[in-house]
Design a protein around this motif. Structure first.
Motif, PDB file in Angstrom:
ATOM      1  N   PRO A 130       0.659  -1.268   0.118  1.00 37.97           N
ATOM      2  CA  PRO A 130       0.097   0.102  -0.033  1.00 37.97           C
ATOM      3  C   PRO A 130       0.670   1.475   0.061  1.00 37.97           C
ATOM      4  N   THR A 131       2.116   1.378   0.308  1.00 40.98           N
ATOM      5  CA  THR A 131       2.921   2.471   0.459  1.00 40.98           C
ATOM      6  C   THR A 131       4.352   2.313  -0.559  1.00 40.98           C
ATOM      7  N   PRO A 132       4.809   3.447  -0.610  1.00 38.95           N
ATOM      8  CA  PRO A 132       6.322   3.236  -1.341  1.00 38.95           C
ATOM      9  C   PRO A 132       7.109   2.354  -0.316  1.00 38.95           C
ATOM     10  N   GLU A 133       7.307   2.685   0.690  1.00 42.25           N
ATOM     11  CA  GLU A 133       8.261   1.831   1.454  1.00 42.25           C
ATOM     12  C   GLU A 133       7.992   0.397   1.483  1.00 42.25           C
ATOM     13  N   ASP A 134       6.663   0.021   1.469  1.00 44.02           N
ATOM     14  CA  ASP A 134       6.060  -1.452   1.216  1.00 44.02           C
ATOM     15  C   ASP A 134       6.651  -1.816  -0.120  1.00 44.02           C
ATOM     16  N   LEU A 135       6.513  -1.305  -1.164  1.00 44.38           N
ATOM     17  CA  LEU A 135       6.834  -1.701  -2.417  1.00 44.38           C
ATOM     18  C   LEU A 135       8.478  -1.545  -2.615  1.00 44.38           C
ATOM     19  N   ALA A 136       9.043  -0.714  -2.130  1.00 44.18           N
ATOM     20  CA  ALA A 136      10.569  -0.653  -2.391  1.00 44.18           C
ATOM     21  C   ALA A 136      11.055  -1.650  -1.841  1.00 44.18           C
ATOM     22  N   ALA A 137      10.539  -2.324  -0.703  1.00 44.17           N
ATOM     23  CA  ALA A 137      11.297  -3.530  -0.084  1.00 44.17           C
ATOM     24  C   ALA A 137      10.578  -4.915  -0.370  1.00 44.17           C
ATOM     25  N   ALA A 138       9.913  -4.769  -1.377  1.00 42.79           N
ATOM     26  CA  ALA A 138       9.201  -5.988  -1.602  1.00 42.79           C
ATOM     27  C   ALA A 138      10.312  -7.191  -2.541  1.00 42.79           C
ATOM     28  N   ASN A 139       9.890  -8.263  -2.714  1.00 42.10           N
ATOM     29  CA  ASN A 139      10.521  -9.305  -3.440  1.00 42.10           C
ATOM     30  C   ASN A 139      10.197  -9.124  -4.824  1.00 42.10           C
ATOM     31  N   PRO A 140      11.285  -8.500  -5.605  1.00 38.96           N
ATOM     32  CA  PRO A 140      10.830  -8.648  -7.236  1.00 38.96           C
ATOM     33  C   PRO A 140      10.325  -9.384  -7.855  1.00 38.96           C
ATOM     34  N   GLU A 141      10.596 -10.924  -7.609  1.00 40.66           N
ATOM     35  CA  GLU A 141       9.688 -11.991  -8.342  1.00 40.66           C
ATOM     36  C   GLU A 141       8.345 -11.892  -7.872  1.00 40.66           C
TER      37      GLU A 141
END
Length: 321
Positions: A130-141
């Motif tokens: 839901p946030t930029p922080e969440d997406l930045a730290a996600a697993n790319p796959e």
């Protein structure tokens, strides 16, 4: 009395016609040429009945000449914009979003695909990140798997994760409201930046996508094909306050009526203003069958359209129909 008698005696006796001469005179009269009777005029041919649903071309719609002066071009362009405003009073961005971050990500994902496919994909993406922080730290796959339906999912994953990291590190997790800041983010160009600025921050901007570029060239507003040059040429015809809504109206018209391969000219409300009228189907009945989305009675591209949208909401991903 004597004089009267003498007068009568002086008159020659009337000539008697013998019975033998009567047949001769009748024969001569029969040989005389008869007078011709005046010729009767043939009845005028009836004009064919006019069809109630005649093609638009038969109703007098002709392609007007392209404006020759800048003043004439400005008048034609602004009149078309006014007509489009009447046709699409509900024009809006066709990406579902609830905040500037969602709009920014959705716009990046919309490259080389439809807004509908993006809208069907982003609910799962934003529910998980839901946030930029969440997406930045996600697993790319894992991100790739979620956005796979939008196409080019590996490159798009790098872009949305990269811009999320930049928002986290450089802007405190907030989407900036300035053009010069937005275009520095990974995967964000002027088109994406103007979508975000115009619809999330109220900053006027012209969005030159494929629909916009195609239509402004058909209307002879410009011959440019480079998006930046198209933006500059069209922007010079309108006040800045019109730019954002102009973009929505033109894109709406391109998606619904003025299609790329077969424009529905016979169903086009601005046909009398279009210098390219006749490039597509001019028969009204055939043209009407080409209409898309709410104009053709079909669902729109948004799962959550605005309240004033007259069409049907789009179905979620995987839904039947």
């Amino acid at each position: 009395m004597a004089n009267q008698g003498a007068s009568r005696a002086a008159r020659p006796p009337a000539k008697k016609v013998s019975d033998a001469e009567v047949p001769a005179k009748k024969a001569a009269a029969a040989k005389a040429p008869a007078k011709k009777a005046p010729a009767k005029r043939a009845p005028a041919a009836k004009a064919p009945a006019r069809s109630v649903k005649a093609p638009a071309a038969a109703k007098g719609v002709k392609a007007p000449a392209a404006p020759r002066t800048h003043t004439a071009l400005v008048r034609q362009a602004r009149r078309i914009n006014r007509e489009l405003a009447d046709v699409y009073p509900y024009a809006h961005p066709e990406l579902d979003f609830e905040n500037p971050f969602q709009l920014l990500v959705a716009t990046v994902l919309s490259a080389q695909t439809t807004d509908l496919r993006v809208n069907q994909t982003t609910p799962a993406l934003f529910a998980k990140y839901p946030t930029p922080e969440d997406l930045a730290a996600a697993n790319p796959e894992e991100v790739e798997e979620v956005i796979r339906p939008t196409g080019f999912f590996r490159a798009k994953t790098r872009s949305i994760m990269g811009l999320s990291a930049a928002l986290r590190d450089d802007f405190g997790g907030e989407v900036p409201g300035r053009l010069e800041d937005l275009v520095k983010l990974p995967g964000v160009g002027r088109k994406t930046a103007f979508v975000v600025l115009g619809n999330a921050f109220g900053v006027p901007g012209i969005t030159v996508d494929t629909h916009f570029g195609r239509l402004v060239r058909r209307w002879k507003w410009t011959e440019e094909t480079d998006p930046d040059k198209v933006e500059a040429a069209v922007g010079a015809l309108f006040p800045k306050s019109d730019w954002t809504m102009l973009s929505h109206r033109v894109i709406f018209h391109g998606r619904r009526i003025c299609h790329s391969r077969k424009p529905a000219c016979g169903a086009c409300p601005i046909a009398p203003l279009c210098p390219s009228y006749g490039e597509g189907e001019t028969d009204p009945e055939k043209a009407e069958k080409l209409l898309k989305y709410e104009k053709g009675g079909l669902p729109g591209q948004r799962l959550k359209p605005p309240p004033d949208y007259p069409g049907k909401p789009a179905p979620p991903l995987g839904a039947a129909g």
